[in-house]
Every structure is written in structure tokens, then in C-alpha cells.
Motif scaffolding. Structure first.
Motif, mmCIF file in Angstrom:
data_model
loop_
_atom_site.group_PDB
_atom_site.id
_atom_site.type_symbol
_atom_site.label_atom_id
_atom_site.label_comp_id
_atom_site.label_asym_id
_atom_site.label_seq_id
_atom_site.Cartn_x
_atom_site.Cartn_y
_atom_site.Cartn_z
ATOM 1 N N GLU A 268 9.940 -55.307 39.535
ATOM 2 C CA GLU A 268 9.185 -54.663 38.462
ATOM 3 C C GLU A 268 8.451 -55.671 37.591
ATOM 4 O O GLU A 268 7.524 -55.315 36.857
ATOM 5 C CB GLU A 268 10.133 -53.854 37.568
ATOM 6 C CG GLU A 268 10.801 -52.679 38.245
ATOM 7 C CD GLU A 268 11.736 -51.960 37.296
ATOM 8 O OE1 GLU A 268 11.254 -51.541 36.214
ATOM 9 O OE2 GLU A 268 12.930 -51.837 37.599
ATOM 10 N N PHE A 269 8.886 -56.943 37.649
ATOM 11 C CA PHE A 269 8.333 -57.974 36.777
ATOM 12 C C PHE A 269 7.889 -59.175 37.606
ATOM 13 O O PHE A 269 8.385 -59.414 38.697
ATOM 14 C CB PHE A 269 9.380 -58.409 35.741
ATOM 15 C CG PHE A 269 9.860 -57.287 34.854
ATOM 16 C CD1 PHE A 269 9.176 -56.959 33.698
ATOM 17 C CD2 PHE A 269 10.997 -56.554 35.188
ATOM 18 C CE1 PHE A 269 9.608 -55.921 32.882
ATOM 19 C CE2 PHE A 269 11.447 -55.519 34.391
ATOM 20 C CZ PHE A 269 10.749 -55.194 33.229
ATOM 21 N N THR A 270 6.956 -59.949 37.050
ATOM 22 C CA THR A 270 6.421 -61.123 37.732
ATOM 23 C C THR A 270 7.342 -62.327 37.551
ATOM 24 O O THR A 270 8.313 -62.287 36.792
ATOM 25 C CB THR A 270 5.033 -61.481 37.182
ATOM 26 O OG1 THR A 270 5.192 -61.977 35.836
ATOM 27 C CG2 THR A 270 4.104 -60.282 37.187
ATOM 28 N N CYS A 271 6.970 -63.415 38.207
ATOM 29 C CA CYS A 271 7.737 -64.657 38.063
ATOM 30 C C CYS A 271 7.658 -65.194 36.641
ATOM 31 O O CYS A 271 8.560 -65.917 36.200
ATOM 32 C CB CYS A 271 7.255 -65.708 39.054
ATOM 33 S SG CYS A 271 5.526 -66.224 38.850
ATOM 34 N N ASP A 272 6.599 -64.859 35.909
ATOM 35 C CA ASP A 272 6.478 -65.300 34.523
ATOM 36 C C ASP A 272 7.228 -64.395 33.558
ATOM 37 O O ASP A 272 7.309 -64.685 32.357
ATOM 38 C CB ASP A 272 5.000 -65.363 34.106
ATOM 39 C CG ASP A 272 4.266 -66.504 34.780
ATOM 40 O OD1 ASP A 272 4.866 -67.579 34.944
ATOM 41 O OD2 ASP A 272 3.097 -66.313 35.159
ATOM 42 N N GLU A 273 7.770 -63.300 34.084
ATOM 43 C CA GLU A 273 8.545 -62.352 33.269
ATOM 44 C C GLU A 273 10.004 -62.307 33.721
ATOM 45 O O GLU A 273 10.695 -61.325 33.517
ATOM 46 C CB GLU A 273 7.938 -60.955 33.386
ATOM 47 C CG GLU A 273 6.496 -60.869 32.916
ATOM 48 C CD GLU A 273 5.830 -59.559 33.309
ATOM 49 O OE1 GLU A 273 5.066 -59.020 32.482
ATOM 50 O OE2 GLU A 273 6.054 -59.066 34.439
ATOM 51 N N ASP A 274 10.462 -63.414 34.334
ATOM 52 C CA ASP A 274 11.839 -63.472 34.858
ATOM 53 C C ASP A 274 12.111 -62.336 35.840
ATOM 54 O O ASP A 274 13.155 -61.673 35.808
ATOM 55 C CB ASP A 274 12.861 -63.418 33.712
ATOM 56 C CG ASP A 274 13.207 -64.802 33.191
ATOM 57 O OD1 ASP A 274 13.108 -65.769 33.981
ATOM 58 O OD2 ASP A 274 13.564 -64.926 32.018
ATOM 59 N N GLY A 275 11.171 -62.131 36.765
ATOM 60 C CA GLY A 275 11.264 -61.019 37.697
ATOM 61 C C GLY A 275 12.510 -61.028 38.560
ATOM 62 O O GLY A 275 13.112 -59.971 38.803
ATOM 63 N N VAL A 276 12.912 -62.196 39.028
ATOM 64 C CA VAL A 276 14.115 -62.274 39.871
ATOM 65 C C VAL A 276 15.352 -61.969 39.046
ATOM 66 O O VAL A 276 16.238 -61.218 39.470
ATOM 67 C CB VAL A 276 14.217 -63.647 40.556
ATOM 68 C CG1 VAL A 276 15.582 -63.826 41.221
ATOM 69 C CG2 VAL A 276 13.104 -63.802 41.588
ATOM 70 N N TYR A 277 15.439 -62.551 37.872
ATOM 71 C CA TYR A 277 16.560 -62.264 36.969
ATOM 72 C C TYR A 277 16.655 -60.760 36.706
ATOM 73 O O TYR A 277 17.739 -60.168 36.813
ATOM 74 C CB TYR A 277 16.370 -63.026 35.658
ATOM 75 C CG TYR A 277 17.171 -62.479 34.500
ATOM 76 C CD1 TYR A 277 18.541 -62.705 34.395
ATOM 77 C CD2 TYR A 277 16.548 -61.698 33.501
ATOM 78 C CE1 TYR A 277 19.278 -62.180 33.335
ATOM 79 C CE2 TYR A 277 17.267 -61.186 32.450
ATOM 80 C CZ TYR A 277 18.637 -61.427 32.365
ATOM 81 O OH TYR A 277 19.367 -60.897 31.323
ATOM 82 N N GLN A 278 15.535 -60.146 36.356
ATOM 83 C CA GLN A 278 15.525 -58.725 36.039
ATOM 84 C C GLN A 278 15.960 -57.892 37.248
ATOM 85 O O GLN A 278 16.735 -56.931 37.118
ATOM 86 C CB GLN A 278 14.125 -58.289 35.587
ATOM 87 C CG GLN A 278 13.604 -58.985 34.348
ATOM 88 C CD GLN A 278 14.212 -58.439 33.061
ATOM 89 O OE1 GLN A 278 15.086 -57.569 33.081
ATOM 90 N NE2 GLN A 278 13.765 -58.966 31.934
ATOM 91 N N TYR A 279 15.483 -58.246 38.419
ATOM 92 C CA TYR A 279 15.791 -57.482 39.628
ATOM 93 C C TYR A 279 17.270 -57.602 39.997
ATOM 94 O O TYR A 279 17.941 -56.593 40.266
ATOM 95 C CB TYR A 279 14.922 -57.962 40.789
ATOM 96 C CG TYR A 279 15.054 -57.097 42.025
ATOM 97 C CD1 TYR A 279 14.239 -55.993 42.207
ATOM 98 C CD2 TYR A 279 16.008 -57.379 43.002
ATOM 99 C CE1 TYR A 279 14.356 -55.180 43.330
ATOM 100 C CE2 TYR A 279 16.145 -56.577 44.123
ATOM 101 C CZ TYR A 279 15.310 -55.473 44.283
ATOM 102 O OH TYR A 279 15.449 -54.669 45.378
ATOM 103 N N LEU A 280 17.775 -58.829 40.014
ATOM 104 C CA LEU A 280 19.175 -59.038 40.401
ATOM 105 C C LEU A 280 20.126 -58.430 39.373
ATOM 106 O O LEU A 280 21.164 -57.866 39.724
ATOM 107 C CB LEU A 280 19.449 -60.527 40.579
ATOM 108 C CG LEU A 280 18.687 -61.204 41.725
ATOM 109 C CD1 LEU A 280 18.978 -62.697 41.743
ATOM 110 C CD2 LEU A 280 19.027 -60.579 43.074
#
Length: 286
Positions: A268-280
């Protein structure tokens, strides 16, 4: 989309995935990886970067279960080498000769020592990153090249080492890098090797038939895992073999559309929005 299975292992790309466009892995990403590992999940990095390039972009105390580096050319469990593939000296010499003819920016990555560019090529290599930055070159790639020129490249009188993990090539214009890709394709008819791209302005050279998926296979054997037990997150063309190989694939929101189209899910979020953190965090912690 809900992740409908419980992976035993997760493979994470770096640039454009856990790395933001300032070339940093945030503390949030480190913390979510720590939490997943504490719960028994194995977490691995699968990157086009060499092993030596990783330390400078991650937070203090960053730990994973292993690394696949240089697009599958080497693998590490902890800090111990699990496998290595090497470009031949013959290929290295031929490619440098061709790069010089075409005035292409290059970095050669020997194992166990700093990346090198030959002194006789320094003037045209440095000219490729003269300001201003071309509009269509990504800021993270531009900053990486600036840093490489300033601090990381050893300007050598001759080729050093006897084992090489990869070549990295860059051009400030798409025409220049595309002409170089064509030259490499012609050279492939004489000496077999693999090329991989992670942006429209670069290309990398590895041993024939090596990519992130082949690296993952070698790591899985060490942990007695199969592809049916793993997932991966990535964002660019050099992630395609990995995303196709794993049981569940995730593309970053900032990925090109053709990468999103082949993935099972998109963050849902880009790499500049901590996308991996948010997803996991959403799928594995909450």
C-alpha cells in the motif's frame, strides 16, 4: 489481498524496496525484521548490491539470517560465505576493453576487496556523473554513483583479484546505456554471461544463468526449505526471477506496472513511506 499462507522464510530486495530513495534502511524496517525473526521466521536479503555495499546503508544492529548478493552471484549465512560464482578473467578483460571503446561508466567488484575502475578510464567515468542530474535518473542511483566516485572506487593501474562478483554499468542517458546493452548482447555470442537491470540507466553482468532465483535455490538447500514455503518482496526487473520463483510474491507500490502485474500482491506504501515495514506489520504482526 490477505496473505493466505504462513511462510517460513521471506526474501527482501534492497534498492527501491527496503531502501528508500535516500539509500537508507529505516529503523522501522530493522525492528519489523527483528520481530519476525523472534517469531521464528527466517528473513533474507536478496539484492543486486555486493556484500560490502550493504553495511553502509543499514541501521546499527541490523541482522538477517542470510544474504544473496550481486543478483545471485554470492550467498551468505550470517557472515559466512555459503556459495560464490565468479566472472572469468578473460570476460572481465574483454568487457573493460569494450567499455573503454564505448566510454561507459563501470565498476568491477572483486570478492574480498574494494570495487575498482582503471585509472586510464577515470576521466570519462567521472564525467558521467557531472551535475546537473538528468531528470529521469533516480536520485538514489545518482547519489550512489556520487558516493562511489568520492569514496568507494579504487582507481587501479590494472585489474586486481582473481574472483569477481559482478560488473555494474551506468549511463546518464538512456541512448548510451541502450547502445551498451546492445554491445553486451553481441559479446554474449562469443562468451556466455547474464545481464540484469534495476533501472533504465544501468545494467549489470554476472555469470551465465545466475540470478536472484538461482541464489534463493542455493540458500533454500542450506535450510531444507522449498519454494512453496517462501515469499519475496521486490520492485524492479532484476527481481523478476525471484518473484516468479517464490510461492507468494509482492511488488512495491513504487514498482513499474509490469512488475506489479506479475506479483501476487502490491504494498500500500512506497519505499519512501516504509512500505515493507507497513506490509509486514499488517500481515504478520497485527
Amino acid at each position: 489481498m490477505k496473505v493466505e499462507f504462513s511462510p517460513r522464510a521471506i526474501f527482501l530486495d534492497m534498492d527501491g524496496t527496503i531502501l528508500n530513495h535516500s539509500n537508507r534502511v529505516t529503523i522501522h524496517t530493522k525492528e519489523i525484521i527483528d520481530q519476525l525473526r523472534n517469531r521464528g521466521l527466517l528473513v533474507f536479503i536478496a539484492t543486486g548490491r555486493s556484500y560490502d555495499e550493504i553495511k553502509g546503508v543499514v541501521p546499527d544492529g541490523f541482522q538477517v539470517d542470510g544474504y544473496i548478493t550481486s543478483n545471485g552471484m554470492a550467498g551468505y549465512i550470517g557472515e559466512k560465505t555459503a556459495f560464490e560464482h565468479s566472472l572469468s578473467k578473460e570476460l572481465v578483460e574483454r568487457i573493460i576493453e569494450k567499455a573503454r571503446e564505448n566510454k561507459v561508466y563501470y565498476e568491477l567488484f572483486p570478492y574480498g576487496t574494494d570495487r575498482i575502475t582503471l585509472k586510464q578510464d577515470q576521466s570519462y567515468v567521472e564525467a558521467e556523473i557531472n551535475d546537473p542530474k538528468p531528470d529521469d535518473v533516480g536520485i538514489n542511483e545518482w547519489l550512489s554513483r556520487k558516493q562511489a566516485i568520492k569514496e568507494e572506487i579504487v582507481w587501479a593501474d590494472h585489474i586486481v583479484g582473481d574472483k569477481y562478483s559482478k560488473f555494474y554499468f551506468f549511463a546518464r542517458t538512456k541512448d548510451h546505456i541502450n547502445k551498451w546493452k546492445n554491445e553486451l548482447n553481441l559479446l554474449k555470442k562469443e562468451i556466455d554471461f547474464t545481464t540484469s537491470i534495476s533501472s533504465l540507466h544501468n545494467v549489470e553482468v554476472m555469470v551465465a544463468n545466475i540470478n536472484k532465483a538461482t541464489g534463493i535455490k542455493q540458500i533454500l538447500e542450506k535450510f531444507n526449505l522449498t519454494e512453496s514455503e517462501i515469499m519475496a518482496i521486490g520492485d524492479s526487473d532484476n527481481d523478476i526471477p525471484m518473484l516468479k520463483f517464490v510461492h507468494f510474491s509482492v511488488a512495491m507500490k513504487n514498482a513499474p506496472e509490469h512488475i506489479k502485474d506479475l506479483a501476487d500482491d502490491v504494498t500500500e506504501f512506497t519505499c519512501d513511506e516504509d512500505g515493507v515495514y507497513q506490509y509486514l506489520r499488517k500481515h504478520f504482526i497485527l
